[in-house]
Design a protein around this motif. Structure first.
Motif, short mmCIF file in Angstrom:
data_model
loop_
_atom_site.label_atom_id
_atom_site.label_comp_id
_atom_site.label_asym_id
_atom_site.label_seq_id
_atom_site.Cartn_x
_atom_site.Cartn_y
_atom_site.Cartn_z
N GLU A 147 65.29 0.85 93.29
CA GLU A 147 66.70 1.25 93.25
C GLU A 147 66.74 2.73 92.35
OE1 GLU A 147 71.24 -0.27 91.56
OE2 GLU A 147 69.43 -1.58 92.05
N TYR A 148 67.37 3.64 92.78
CA TYR A 148 67.30 5.01 92.03
C TYR A 148 68.47 5.85 92.22
CZ TYR A 148 66.51 7.55 96.35
OH TYR A 148 66.94 7.94 97.72
N ALA A 153 78.02 19.25 91.07
CA ALA A 153 77.18 18.04 90.71
C ALA A 153 77.32 16.91 92.03
CB ALA A 153 77.38 17.58 89.48
N ALA A 154 76.43 16.24 92.34
CA ALA A 154 76.24 15.28 93.29
C ALA A 154 75.19 14.34 93.04
CB ALA A 154 76.26 15.86 94.62
N LYS A 155 75.24 13.33 93.79
CA LYS A 155 73.99 12.26 93.51
C LYS A 155 73.73 11.39 94.89
CE LYS A 155 76.79 8.40 91.65
NZ LYS A 155 77.02 7.77 90.58
N VAL A 156 72.58 11.03 95.00
CA VAL A 156 72.08 10.00 95.92
C VAL A 156 71.63 8.77 95.30
CG1 VAL A 156 70.54 9.45 97.68
CG2 VAL A 156 71.01 11.70 97.42
N ALA A 157 72.45 7.63 95.34
CA ALA A 157 72.06 6.53 95.01
C ALA A 157 71.47 5.40 96.10
CB ALA A 157 72.91 5.80 94.07
N GLU A 158 70.33 4.90 95.89
CA GLU A 158 69.86 4.11 96.80
C GLU A 158 69.06 2.96 96.25
OE1 GLU A 158 68.30 5.95 100.87
OE2 GLU A 158 66.47 5.42 100.10
N GLY A 188 66.54 2.84 103.36
CA GLY A 188 67.06 2.48 101.94
C GLY A 188 68.71 2.17 102.23
N GLU A 189 69.39 1.52 101.43
CA GLU A 189 70.67 1.22 101.38
C GLU A 189 71.21 2.05 100.57
OE1 GLU A 189 71.88 -2.93 100.66
OE2 GLU A 189 70.31 -3.69 101.90
N MET A 190 72.32 2.89 100.76
CA MET A 190 73.12 3.62 99.94
C MET A 190 74.13 2.94 98.93
SD MET A 190 72.05 6.66 100.77
CE MET A 190 72.65 8.09 100.26
N GLU A 191 74.00 3.20 97.84
CA GLU A 191 74.77 2.40 96.71
C GLU A 191 76.13 3.53 96.65
OE1 GLU A 191 73.75 -0.45 95.02
OE2 GLU A 191 71.90 -0.47 96.41
#
Length: 133
Positions: free
Chosen positions: A97-98, A108-113, A129-132
Motif C-alpha cells: 500500500e503506497y 498537487a495530486a496523488k495516487v494511493a493504491e 491494484g485497488e485505488m484508495e
C-alpha cells in the motif's frame, strides 16, 4: 566534474545513489528481492519515464500492450510506503500500500493504491491494484 546520465539520488526514496539502487533493476540485471523493492523501482521508473521497465515488471496477464509518456507533464515528488503484507524474499505473493505524490501544472495530486504482486519465474511482477480514497 562530469555529469551522470542518471540522477545521483535514487527517486525511490531509499537514500541510496541511483546507480546502487533501482538502476540495477531498471537494467533488468537483478530482480527486486521483495514486492516493496519492486514497487519502489516502478515508482522510480515512472519518475524517469522508463516505459520498457514498467512493462517488463508488469505481470503478463495484466500488462498493457504499450505505455506512452508523450505529453506526460507529471512531476513526481515523493513515494510513501504505508503498509506491506507478504512480498518477502521467501514469498510468492504480496501487497504494498503506497501513496505517490506528483504535481501537474503546479497543482498537487496523488495516487494511493494497494498493489498486488506475484513472482513469475523468480521475478516479482506488478499484478494490479485497488485505488484508495
Amino acid at each position: 566534474m562530469s555529469k551522470h546520465a542518471f540522477p545521483t539520488d535514487c527517486p525511490c526514496g531509499s537514500g541510496k545513489p541511483y546507480k546502487d539502487c533501482c538502476f540495477l533493476y531498471h537494467m533488468e540485471k537483478e530482480t527486486a528481492p521483495t514486492a516493496e523493492a519492486l514497487m519502489r523501482s516502478r515508482y522510480a521508473a515512472f519518475v524517469l519515464k522508463k516505459a520498457d521497465y514498467l512493462l517488463f515488471s508488469w505481470h503478463p496477464d495484466t500488462r498493457p500492450q504499450t505505455l506512452d509518456f508523450e505529453g506526460d507533464t507529471a512531476k513526481w515528488v515523493g513515494l510513501s510506503i504505508i503498509a506491506t503484507e507478504g512480498g518477502g524474499v521467501h514469498d510468492n505473493e504480496g501487497t504494498v500500500e503506497y501513496v505517490a505524490r506528483f504535481k501537474i501544472g503546479g497543482k498537487a495530486a496523488k495516487v494511493a493504491e494497494k498493489s498486488r504482486f506475484q513472482r513469475v519465474k523468480g521475478w516479482w511482477k506488478y499484478v494490479d491494484g485497488e485505488m484508495e480514497e
